[in-house]
Design a protein around this motif. Structure first.
Motif, short mmCIF file in Angstrom:
data_model
loop_
_atom_site.label_atom_id
_atom_site.label_comp_id
_atom_site.label_asym_id
_atom_site.label_seq_id
_atom_site.Cartn_x
_atom_site.Cartn_y
_atom_site.Cartn_z
N LEU A 156 0.81 -1.11 0.13
CA LEU A 156 -0.01 -0.11 0.11
C LEU A 156 1.03 1.20 -0.06
N ARG A 157 1.89 1.14 0.72
CA ARG A 157 2.81 2.48 0.71
C ARG A 157 3.37 2.66 -0.56
N GLY A 158 3.47 1.61 -1.34
CA GLY A 158 4.20 1.70 -2.72
C GLY A 158 3.06 2.37 -4.16
N PHE A 259 -0.20 19.28 -12.38
CA PHE A 259 1.02 19.21 -11.56
C PHE A 259 1.58 17.77 -11.73
N ALA A 260 2.71 17.69 -11.39
CA ALA A 260 3.45 16.32 -11.48
C ALA A 260 3.61 15.62 -10.19
N ARG A 261 3.34 14.55 -9.94
CA ARG A 261 3.33 13.79 -8.72
C ARG A 261 4.06 12.52 -8.77
N LYS A 262 5.35 12.36 -7.87
CA LYS A 262 5.89 11.36 -8.09
C LYS A 262 5.23 9.87 -7.53
N HIS A 263 5.66 8.99 -8.20
CA HIS A 263 5.18 7.53 -7.86
C HIS A 263 5.38 7.24 -6.49
N GLY A 264 4.42 6.88 -5.81
CA GLY A 264 4.57 6.63 -4.12
C GLY A 264 4.52 7.74 -3.36
N ASP A 265 4.18 8.66 -3.90
CA ASP A 265 4.19 9.82 -2.86
C ASP A 265 2.70 9.99 -2.08
N GLN A 266 2.81 9.50 -0.82
CA GLN A 266 1.77 9.24 -0.25
C GLN A 266 0.93 10.75 0.14
#
Length: 372
Positions: A156-158, A259-266
Motif C-alpha cells: 500500500l505504501r508503494g 502538476f506532477a506527482r512522483k509515484h509512491g508519494d503518499q
C-alpha cells in the motif's frame, strides 16, 4: 471334561450382547418403502436450502459475485454493500464526467488521473491500520492482489493516491462471510484510488476494496444507482503501461491546472506545477472548406487530453506533437500513439441513449451495454 463352545454366546431374545447397546424398534430390512420417505424429504430440504444460499450470496451489488453480464455502477462517495474497510478518503463533489479522448487509456497518459496539488486523495496509513486490525480481512485483501498478508503494508505504501478523471471500468471486490467477493463495476469520475506503478487502480479508498483490471464480458447490463452526466459512451478502461511510471501528470480541477506527482508519494509533498501537456494534432487539410462534416462523416482525431469539461482547442497547422505522459521512461509516446489509434470520436456519441447498439458501446473487449 466339557468341550469348548464352537459358536457365539447366546443372547436373550430382545436383549443386547455384552457391552452392546440395546436395539430399538426400527424397520426390518426389506420393509415397506414408505418408511424411508422422511429421510428422503430431509435430504431434499437440505439441497434446496443450499441452492437458495448460493443464489443469495451471488447477487450483483450485494457483495457477492455478480451474475455474468452485469456491471454495477459505484458512485464516487458510496462504500457499497460489503466494503472491506471504512473510508480512508474525504467525500468528493459529484460532477459530470468529461468525454474521454479514447475508450482505452494507458495509465501513463497525462490527465487520466486527477487530484489536488499537495493533497493526498487517500490516507494510506489509515488504510493499513484498518486491515491490520482485522487479520481475516487483511488475508482476504492480500489474496485478491496475489501477495502475502505480511506484504500488505509495504504494498500500500508503494501506491500513489489519485482520483479518476473518467468513469472507469474495474473488477471490484467486496468482503463477506470471511472472504472476498468479486463483481464488475464502473467507478464514477472523481473516485479516490490508489494506483500502482503501471498506472492501474488497485484500491478504492471509499471502501478499502482491492481492484483489478476489468474482465471480458459479452452483452452486459448496467445496474446500481446512476449519476448526473453518466453515459455508457464515456466509460473508459485503464490499460497498464508497458514500463514503470516514475511521475504522473495530474489535472487539478479545482485550480484548473496541472502538476506532477512522483509515484509512491503518499502525501503529495513533492508535487510540482507543470505546464499543460502538448497535444497531438492531425496534419492540416489542404482544403479551404471549414464547414462541419457532412452526415455520416466523423472527426479524424479525438480530443486529446484536456481539463475535464473543456472543449478541444482548434486544430493547428503545425506538425503533430506527442503528449507528455510524465513518465521518465520512453513508454509515454508509444502509449499515447497506441491510445490515439484505438480512440473514437466522442462528439458523435454524446447523444447516445443508455441502451444502444454494440458498435456504439464497445468497451473493448465488451460487445454491448444496456442500462437497467
Amino acid at each position: 471334561m466339557p468341550g469348548t463352545p464352537t459358536g457365539p454366546p447366546s443372547v436373550p431374545p430382545g436383549g443386547a450382547g455384552p457391552g452392546g447397546p440395546e436395539k430399538g424398534p426400527g424397520p426390518e430390512p426389506g420393509g415397506p418403502w414408505w418408511r424411508s420417505v422422511p429421510r428422503i424429504a430431509a435430504i431434499a430440504i437440505t439441497v434446496a436450502a443450499a441452492v437458495v444460499l448460493i443464489v443469495v450470496f451471488t447477487r450483483p451489488g450485494g457483495g457477492g459475485t455478480a451474475s455474468a453480464g452485469e456491471i454495477v455502477r459505484d458512485p464516487v462517495n458510496s462504500a457499497g454493500e460489503h466494503p472491506f474497510t471504512p473510508p480512508s478518503t474525504d467525500k468528493a463533489p459529484s460532477e459530470d464526467p468529461p468525454a474521454p479522448p479514447a475508450r482505452n487509456l494507458s495509465g501513463s497518459e497525462a490527465g487520466v488521473y486527477g487530484g489536488t496539488q499537495q493533497t493526498a486523495s487517500c490516507n494510506v496509513e489509515k488504510q493499513i491500520g484498518y486491515l491490520a486490525a482485522d487479520p481475516a480481512k487483511n488475508s482476504a485483501f492480500a489474496s485478491v492482489l496475489g501477495i502475502g498478508p505480511a506484504q500488505v503494508p509495504g504494498y500500500l505504501r508503494g501506491l500513489t493516491p489519485l482520483r479518476l478523471n473518467y468513469d472507469t471500468r474495474v473488477t471490484n471486490h467486496g468482503y463477506e462471510n470471511g472472504g472476498p467477493t468479486t463483481y464488475q463495476s464502473v467507478l464514477q469520475a472523481g473516485t479516490a484510488v490508489l494506483v500502482d506503478n503501471h498506472g492501474v487502480p488497485r484500491v478504492r479508498c471509499a471502501c478499502g476494496n482491492p481492484l483489478k483490471p476489468p474482465v471480458e464480458q459479452g452483452n452486459v447490463r448496467l445496474t446500481g444507482p446512476t449519476w448526473s452526466g453518466f453515459q455508457p459512451t464515456k466509460i473508459v478502461q485503464v490499460q497498464p503501461s508497458v514500463t514503470v511510471i516514475n511521475v504522473f501528470i495530474v489535472y487539478d480541477p479545482y485550480r484548473d491546472d496541472w502538476f506532477a506527482r512522483k509515484h509512491g508519494d503518499q502525501y503529495g509533498r513533492h508535487d510540482k506545477k507543470v505546464p499543460p501537456p502538448p497535444v497531438t494534432r492531425p496534419p492540416s487539410s489542404p482544403s479551404p472548406n471549414t464547414s462541419s462534416p457532412s452526415p455520416g462523416e466523423t472527426s479524424q482525431s479525438p480530443c486529446p487530453p484536456q481539463p475535464p469539461g473543456s472543449p478541444c482547442p482548434p486544430s493547428s497547422p503545425s506538425s503533430p506533437e506527442t503528449p507528455s505522459s510524465g513518465s521518465t521512461t520512453p513508454e509515454s509516446s508509444s502509449a499515447s500513439s497506441s491510445s490515439a489509434s484505438t480512440s473514437t470520436s466522442a462528439s458523435t456519441s454524446t447523444s447516445a441513449s443508455t441502451s444502444t447498439s454494440a458498435s456504439a458501446l464497445t468497451l473493448a473487449p465488451e460487445s454491448s451495454v444496456s442500462s437497467s
